[in-house]
Scaffold this active site. Structure first.
Site, PDB file in Angstrom:
ATOM      1  N   HIS A  48      43.640  46.025 -59.750  1.00  0.00           N
ATOM      2  CA  HIS A  48      45.290  47.426 -59.634  1.00  0.00           C
ATOM      3  C   HIS A  48      46.142  47.072 -58.159  1.00  0.00           C
ATOM      4  CE1 HIS A  48      45.549  51.055 -61.282  1.00  0.00           C
ATOM      5  NE2 HIS A  48      44.457  52.032 -60.249  1.00  0.00           N
ATOM      6  N   ASN A 108      45.330  57.503 -56.913  1.00  0.00           N
ATOM      7  CA  ASN A 108      45.227  58.148 -57.812  1.00  0.00           C
ATOM      8  C   ASN A 108      45.929  59.308 -56.799  1.00  0.00           C
ATOM      9  OD1 ASN A 108      44.244  57.198 -59.245  1.00  0.00           O
ATOM     10  ND2 ASN A 108      41.619  58.104 -59.279  1.00  0.00           N
ATOM     11  N   ASP A 162      50.875  48.031 -61.878  1.00  0.00           N
ATOM     12  CA  ASP A 162      49.741  47.402 -62.463  1.00  0.00           C
ATOM     13  C   ASP A 162      49.951  47.497 -64.325  1.00  0.00           C
ATOM     14  OD1 ASP A 162      47.114  48.301 -63.121  1.00  0.00           O
ATOM     15  OD2 ASP A 162      48.204  49.399 -61.268  1.00  0.00           O
ATOM     16  N   ASN A 191      47.204  56.393 -63.515  1.00  0.00           N
ATOM     17  CA  ASN A 191      47.171  57.604 -62.436  1.00  0.00           C
ATOM     18  C   ASN A 191      47.916  57.319 -60.966  1.00  0.00           C
ATOM     19  OD1 ASN A 191      44.845  58.492 -63.759  1.00  0.00           O
ATOM     20  ND2 ASN A 191      43.536  57.454 -63.066  1.00  0.00           N
TER      21      ASN A 191
END
Length: 187
Positions: free
Chosen positions: A20, A67, A92, A113
């Site tokens: 991530h 997020n 990503d 997200n």
């Protein structure tokens, strides 16, 4: 013209080498190549400024966790008086195979997200994005778990070249335009 590049990732050493965080990795490498450094370390973001083609270019890493990335991007866009079309987000993408890139002028969050948060905070999908393939996500692993895993040995061997490819794509976008980057890297 791009005036703000935002690399997405999660702050903290425990996330440093997660899939991530490839957005962080690419913008860090781009900044190092331009001999820049993060000079503002705020709770919402780390920010650097370099000169490209005689213009100031800001590079940011949200520190809000993935997020909530939109909070940092919105704050920076307002503070720097930047419109959404001048923002390039580097993130990503578990739907793309490892090592593949996609450059887009706008689009959906694609289940990401961080991108969803940015879209929600900015109220638009009209920002540029460079998506870096980290997939495919295995069917027996939840995407949320897969992206927080570290790269496997085979991926780690190829990761330096993939990061360099991401940096070259950013440079093409800056020097030649988004259309040129899309033509060259969206294979």
């Amino acid at each position: 013209m791009i005036r703000l590049i935002v690399g997405l990732g999660n702050p903290g050493t425990e996330y440093e080498n997660n899939r991530h965080n490839i957005g962080f990795m690419v913008v860090d490498q781009f900044l190092a190549k331009k001999r820049g450094k993060y000079t503002e370390e705020k709770p919402l973001y780390h920010l650097a400024t370099v000169r490209i083609k005689g213009q100031h270019l800001c590079i940011a890493k949200p520190q809000t966790y993935m997020n909530l990335s939109g909070e940092a991007v919105k704050t920076l866009a307002q503070r720097l008086d930047i419109i959404t079309e001048e923002i390039l987000v580097v993130a990503d993408d578990f739907a793309l195979p490892f090592g593949k890139l996609r450059v887009r002028k706008q689009g959906s969050d694609g289940g990401h997200n961080g991108l969803a948060s940015i879209i929600e905070e900015l109220g638009t999908t009209a920002f540029r994005r460079l998506r870096l393939g980290i997939g495919p996500c295995p069917e027996d692993i939840r995407a949320e778990d897969f992206v927080l895993e570290e790269f496997c040995k085979e991926e780690l061997d190829k990761l330096p070249d993939f990061i360099k490819l991401g940096v070259r794509c950013i440079e093409t976008t800056l020097y030649c335009g988004i259309d040129a980057a899309m033509n060259e890297y969206n294979g």
